[in-house]
Design a protein around this motif. Structure first.
Motif, PDB file in Angstrom:
ATOM      1  N   ALA A 137     -11.742   3.359  42.422  1.00  0.00           N
ATOM      2  CA  ALA A 137     -11.083   2.100  42.780  1.00  0.00           C
ATOM      3  C   ALA A 137     -10.247   1.567  41.621  1.00  0.00           C
ATOM      4  N   PHE A 138     -10.789   1.643  40.418  1.00  0.00           N
ATOM      5  CA  PHE A 138     -10.068   1.145  39.245  1.00  0.00           C
ATOM      6  C   PHE A 138      -8.793   1.949  39.007  1.00  0.00           C
ATOM      7  N   LEU A 139      -8.914   3.269  39.044  1.00  0.00           N
ATOM      8  CA  LEU A 139      -7.755   4.126  38.827  1.00  0.00           C
ATOM      9  C   LEU A 139      -6.728   3.970  39.944  1.00  0.00           C
ATOM     10  N   GLY A 140      -7.205   3.942  41.195  1.00  0.00           N
ATOM     11  CA  GLY A 140      -6.297   3.839  42.329  1.00  0.00           C
ATOM     12  C   GLY A 140      -5.517   2.541  42.353  1.00  0.00           C
ATOM     13  N   ASN A 141      -6.204   1.420  42.146  1.00  0.00           N
ATOM     14  CA  ASN A 141      -5.518   0.125  42.183  1.00  0.00           C
ATOM     15  C   ASN A 141      -4.612  -0.076  40.970  1.00  0.00           C
ATOM     16  N   SER A 142      -5.042   0.407  39.811  1.00  0.00           N
ATOM     17  CA  SER A 142      -4.182   0.322  38.624  1.00  0.00           C
ATOM     18  C   SER A 142      -2.908   1.127  38.822  1.00  0.00           C
ATOM     19  N   THR A 143      -3.055   2.307  39.425  1.00  0.00           N
ATOM     20  CA  THR A 143      -1.888   3.158  39.683  1.00  0.00           C
ATOM     21  C   THR A 143      -0.941   2.507  40.677  1.00  0.00           C
ATOM     22  N   MET A 144      -1.493   1.881  41.718  1.00  0.00           N
ATOM     23  CA  MET A 144      -0.658   1.224  42.722  1.00  0.00           C
ATOM     24  C   MET A 144       0.146   0.088  42.100  1.00  0.00           C
ATOM     25  N   ILE A 145      -0.486  -0.717  41.270  1.00  0.00           N
ATOM     26  CA  ILE A 145       0.216  -1.824  40.616  1.00  0.00           C
ATOM     27  C   ILE A 145       1.328  -1.303  39.723  1.00  0.00           C
ATOM     28  N   HIS A 146       1.011  -0.303  38.911  1.00  0.00           N
ATOM     29  CA  HIS A 146       2.008   0.282  38.006  1.00  0.00           C
ATOM     30  C   HIS A 146       3.154   0.908  38.787  1.00  0.00           C
ATOM     31  N   LEU A 147       2.819   1.613  39.843  1.00  0.00           N
ATOM     32  CA  LEU A 147       3.822   2.305  40.648  1.00  0.00           C
ATOM     33  C   LEU A 147       4.790   1.327  41.299  1.00  0.00           C
ATOM     34  N   ILE A 148       4.236   0.263  41.890  1.00  0.00           N
ATOM     35  CA  ILE A 148       5.074  -0.711  42.601  1.00  0.00           C
ATOM     36  C   ILE A 148       5.995  -1.458  41.643  1.00  0.00           C
ATOM     37  N   TRP A 149       5.489  -1.762  40.465  1.00  0.00           N
ATOM     38  CA  TRP A 149       6.315  -2.492  39.505  1.00  0.00           C
ATOM     39  C   TRP A 149       7.362  -1.596  38.836  1.00  0.00           C
ATOM     40  N   MET A 150       7.096  -0.310  38.711  1.00  0.00           N
ATOM     41  CA  MET A 150       8.000   0.580  38.003  1.00  0.00           C
ATOM     42  C   MET A 150       9.064   1.206  38.892  1.00  0.00           C
ATOM     43  N   ASP A 151       8.739   1.446  40.157  1.00  0.00           N
ATOM     44  CA  ASP A 151       9.669   2.147  41.048  1.00  0.00           C
ATOM     45  C   ASP A 151      10.499   1.143  41.844  1.00  0.00           C
ATOM     46  N   ARG A 152      11.807   1.162  41.660  1.00  0.00           N
ATOM     47  CA  ARG A 152      12.680   0.191  42.312  1.00  0.00           C
ATOM     48  C   ARG A 152      12.727   0.386  43.823  1.00  0.00           C
ATOM     49  N   HIS A 153      12.384   1.596  44.311  1.00  0.00           N
ATOM     50  CA  HIS A 153      12.371   1.835  45.752  1.00  0.00           C
ATOM     51  C   HIS A 153      11.268   1.039  46.453  1.00  0.00           C
ATOM     52  N   LEU A 154      10.305   0.578  45.704  1.00  0.00           N
ATOM     53  CA  LEU A 154       9.177  -0.184  46.266  1.00  0.00           C
ATOM     54  C   LEU A 154       9.304  -1.682  46.004  1.00  0.00           C
TER      55      LEU A 154
END
Length: 312
Positions: free
Chosen positions: A37-54
């Motif tokens: 859960a920690f890894l998955g949610n941390s990755t989702m937050i990082h991914l959404i903030w870093m990728d302009r497509h999201l």
């Protein structure tokens, strides 16, 4: 049962597992779930903030949901793990208050964020031409700010009151964190009026959003049924089923626990139900939203591809 007075400075948590081999096995399963859960949610937050497509309302709301899930698991599981491994089940009065506040904050905000995500999907599917107006940046920020602010006020009120009550029956909380339904029976005062405020908060922050989600997705599924494009119908149906899976895991045990009268509650049953909305749901959210979402999978591929190219 241990007698005590209001000058006592803490509580004792009975925990979730017995000190046996089976308990140790279940404990390691929970720790594994926590890490996922920690890894998955941390990755989702990082991914959404870093990728302009999201960078759109749907994924911005999803990043807040992931943040809420991170707070959820970090509020309850680390303390439970420390108590289990050390054999010291004590928690200070301040620690109990802080844990109760964080739990209520994340619980209320997550309920409202899930409702906001359902509204976002309703507008996108049922009123696509109005989507840029109804779900603009300002509207999205207001939804998020409203969710966190209202949940903060609710959490502060309940946390302050629950710690100000006189406890003279016992200082042993039959739970793995400081949960209000487990603490109220320990007070040596008539708590019927306060229990009505708990019922009201549950109605406002859990039951009402849940009913709103059901109504919005009922309308969405009706619209999906009349779609001409099979590809659009499949994508919309997948989105609905994904969200409803998360909603069911989160709301059902939470509402059932908090809306039942005290006479019908079982401490062991409450602890088992709490596993769903404090441990399982935070793990399932990032898995479901990533594995069943092509845009998120594409962002993951771009992120890892970029990382590999930089190493080379």
């Amino acid at each position: 049962m241990v007698e005590w007075n209001q000058t006592t400075t803490g509580f004792f948590l009975l925990g979730l597992f017995p000190s046996t081999k089976i308990g140790l096995f279940l404990f390691f399963l929970v720790i594994l779930t926590f890490l996922i859960a920690f890894l998955g949610n941390s990755t989702m937050i990082h991914l959404i903030w870093m990728d302009r497509h999201l960078h759109n309302p749907m994924y911005f709301l999803l990043s807040q949901l992931s943040l809420s899930d991170l707070m959820y698991i970090c509020t309850t599981i680390p303390k439970m793990a420390i108590n289990f491994l050390s054999g010291d089940n004590s928690i200070s009065l301040v620690g109990c208050g802080f844990q109760s506040f964080c739990f209520l904050l994340t619980g209320g905000s997550e309920g409202l964020l899930l409702a906001s995500m359902a509204y976002d999907r309703y507008v996108a599917i049922c009123r696509p031409l109005h989507y840029p107006v109804l779900m603009n940046k300002r509207s999205c920020l207001l939804m998020i700010a409203g969710s966190w602010l209202s949940s903060s006020i609710n959490a502060i009120c309940h946390s302050v009151y629950i710690l100000s009550m006189p406890y003279c029956k016992s200082k042993i909380i039959n739970h793995f964190f400081c949960d209000i339904p487990a603490m109220v029976p320990l007070a040596c005062m008539d708590t019927w009026a306060y229990e009505y405020t708990v019922f009201l908060s549950t109605f406002l922050f859990l039951l009402t959003p849940f009913l709103g989600i059901m109504a919005s997705y009922g309308r969405v599924l009706y619209a999906v049924h009349h779609m001409r494009s099979s590809q659009g119908k499949k994508k919309a149906f997948t989105t609905c089923s994904t969200h409803l899976t998360v909603v069911s895991f989160y709301y059902a045990p939470f509402v059932y626990t908090y809306l039942r009268p005290r006479s019908q509650r079982s401490p062991e049953e409450d602890k088992n139900l709490a596993v769903f909305y404090t441990i399982l749901t935070p793990m399932l959210n990032p898995i479901i939203y990533s594995l069943r979402n092509k845009e998120v999978l594409g962002a993951l591929q771009r992120l890892f591809g970029k990382s590999l190219s930089q190493k080379e």
